[in-house]
Design an enzyme around this catalytic site. Structure first.
Site, PDB file in Angstrom:
ATOM      1  N   ASN A  54      35.929  43.311  41.444  1.00  0.00           N
ATOM      2  CA  ASN A  54      36.780  44.272  42.163  1.00  0.00           C
ATOM      3  C   ASN A  54      36.472  45.671  41.633  1.00  0.00           C
ATOM      4  O   ASN A  54      35.803  45.816  40.610  1.00  0.00           O
ATOM      5  CB  ASN A  54      38.263  43.899  41.997  1.00  0.00           C
ATOM      6  CG  ASN A  54      38.667  43.904  40.541  1.00  0.00           C
ATOM      7  OD1 ASN A  54      38.701  44.945  39.905  1.00  0.00           O
ATOM      8  ND2 ASN A  54      38.965  42.725  39.987  1.00  0.00           N
ATOM      9  N   PHE A 114      50.831  45.137  35.207  1.00  0.00           N
ATOM     10  CA  PHE A 114      50.440  46.164  36.184  1.00  0.00           C
ATOM     11  C   PHE A 114      50.189  45.458  37.499  1.00  0.00           C
ATOM     12  O   PHE A 114      49.576  44.388  37.506  1.00  0.00           O
ATOM     13  CB  PHE A 114      49.182  46.920  35.721  1.00  0.00           C
ATOM     14  CG  PHE A 114      49.492  47.873  34.607  1.00  0.00           C
ATOM     15  CD1 PHE A 114      49.714  47.403  33.323  1.00  0.00           C
ATOM     16  CD2 PHE A 114      49.618  49.230  34.849  1.00  0.00           C
ATOM     17  CE1 PHE A 114      50.049  48.275  32.298  1.00  0.00           C
ATOM     18  CE2 PHE A 114      49.947  50.111  33.830  1.00  0.00           C
ATOM     19  CZ  PHE A 114      50.166  49.630  32.549  1.00  0.00           C
ATOM     20  N   LYS A 158      56.815  36.237  35.795  1.00  0.00           N
ATOM     21  CA  LYS A 158      55.925  36.261  34.623  1.00  0.00           C
ATOM     22  C   LYS A 158      56.679  36.577  33.345  1.00  0.00           C
ATOM     23  O   LYS A 158      56.085  36.758  32.294  1.00  0.00           O
ATOM     24  CB  LYS A 158      54.781  37.258  34.852  1.00  0.00           C
ATOM     25  CG  LYS A 158      53.939  36.936  36.091  1.00  0.00           C
ATOM     26  CD  LYS A 158      52.623  37.706  36.137  1.00  0.00           C
ATOM     27  CE  LYS A 158      51.934  37.504  37.481  1.00  0.00           C
ATOM     28  NZ  LYS A 158      50.519  37.827  37.479  1.00  0.00           N
TER      29      LYS A 158
END
Ligand code: C5P
Length: 396
Positions: free
Chosen positions: A206, A319, A337
């Site tokens: 990416n 993030f 999470k």
């Protein structure tokens, strides 16, 4: 905490007296260097009495008296060098590496943060030569407290008045506080993309540049933390003074993160980890004989989710790059999470994308609070994120 105050020759030099006394009241030690011209505006005796140290202006005076070289010992002593008022002359000299008196020589020799508070006639301030020099110095990490607008001593009205003493003192105190508010803390930062190989010469990845993570690592180091940076492949310079571990695949990042996690107190999971990898990696380069090529992908481990499961007292910061419903998705990740904070940016917005110098978004906190951060340099976003985390979680 030590500040060397450099006073140059402008009418605002007299405000140096107030700056010294205000800094001293906050428990900060101040030593003064004056230029020859500054001595025309305020007496060294006043500044000596207020600071409690001799005022320095002669490069060679103490060299003969007590074998000390002032520009080196003052440069080492300074946590911060504050130049207030700073004339066009000192700014431009420093910009071009000129070191021809005690003040300019000490600025060249210091490793402390240098902060200029310019004050001068408005036309001088706006002169493109000076503005170019200011911009060049900012790029090299020098800081500026911009002058205020108002009636100037010369009778002109405009930008050029020394910033308010309150603002100058607040800036210096803030910088000194930042210097060591992460002292004794071990920080783990991941940054950059991962590469998931298809064969020895091809991978999927990416466009993450690693800049946001590197800015976080650098900001943590500057605040005194021991920083461990686990990075995917990037083309940017690694910050000085941090431990760097280079990885390529999500699995390599997983292993590196798990081996360091136990010893770290804060984790910034800035990396753009590939969610999937090819289920088979060809050991030889795949030939283009077939008309189509089907690759099956399998899921990579979610490193951050695993940290959320394992965490004891660590602070976990995630993030998230999103293109729609950014806050709702980020909130879901924050809970799923088991994070303390998540910074979410809308990558479809100009200036908040993957590979640029800037970022902007929302910092969501586990206590339900949210802080919007408008688009600005990644270094500044990094500092703002740290300010929030330190205030809410460490509060030393
Ligand atoms: O779920 P999503 O990938 O959007 O979550 C982003 C956050 O999770 C980032 O902090 C990223 O570093 C982390 N992450 C991870 N392992 C993955 C995928 C994402 O640690 N496999």
């Amino acid at each position: 905490m030590n500040v060397v105050l450099g006073i140059t020759g402008g009418i605002a030099a007299y405000k140096g007296a107030e700056i010294i006394s205000r800094l001293k009241k906050k428990g900060i030690d101040v030593k003064v260097i004056m230029t020859e011209n500054a001595k025309q505006f305020i007496s060294p005796l006043t500044l000596q009495t207020l600071s409690g140290y001799p005022v320095y202006y002669d490069t060679f005076k103490h060299a003969t008296e007590n074998y000390e070289i002032d520009h080196i010992s003052l440069a080492k002593w300074a946590d911060i060098m504050l130049i207030a008022p700073a004339t066009a002359n000192i700014i431009s000299k420093v910009c071009h590496g000129i070191a021809d008196d005690l003040l300019s020589t000490t600025i060249m020799a210091t490793r402390g943060q240098v902060v200029f508070a310019p004050a001068m006639n408005t036309n001088m301030y706006k002169n493109p030569i000076l503005q170019d020099n200011i911009e060049a110095l900012k790029k090299r990490g020098y800081m500026f407290i911009p002058p205020a607008k108002g009636l100037l001593a010369c009778g002109d009205v405009g930008e050029g008045r020394l910033a308010e003493v309150d603002d100058i003192v607040a800036e210096v105190v803030g910088l000194l506080r930042q210097r060591d508010d992460l002292k004794g803390t071990k920080v783990l930062v991941t940054a950059g993309p991962t590469r998931e190989y298809i064969d020895p010469v091809r991978f999927i990845s990416n466009p993450s540049s690693g800049r946001m993570g590197y800015a976080i690592a650098d900001a943590c180091r500057k605040r005194g933390a021991e920083v461990h940076l686990i990075t995917g492949p990037t083309n940017i310079k690694t910050p000085v003074g941090v431990h760097v571990y280079r990885v390529e695949t999500a699995y390599e990042m997983y292993d590196a993160v798990m081996s360091l996690f136990g010893q770290c107190q804060i984790v910034f999971k800035t990396a753009a980890v590939g969610d999937y990898r090819p289920d088979m990696v060809s050991s030889q380069k795949i030939k283009k004989d077939a008309d189509d090529l089907v690759i099956r992908f399998v899921k990579n481990p979610d490193i951050l989710k695993e940290l959320g499961r394992r965490k004891k007292n660590q602070i976990l910061v995630g993030f998230a790059a999103e293109t729609e419903n950014i806050e709702a998705y980020a909130n879901k990740k924050l809970k799923e999470k088991n994070l303390d904070f998540i910074f979410v940016n809308d990558v479809s917005k100009t200036g908040a994308g993957f590979a640029g110098d800037t970022n902007g978004g929302i910092l969501l906190c586990a206590d339900g609070d949210r802080l919007e951060m408008s688009i600005t340099k990644k270094e500044i976003i990094a500092q703002r994120i740290l300010d929030v985390i330190i205030d809410r979680k460490l509060d030393k």
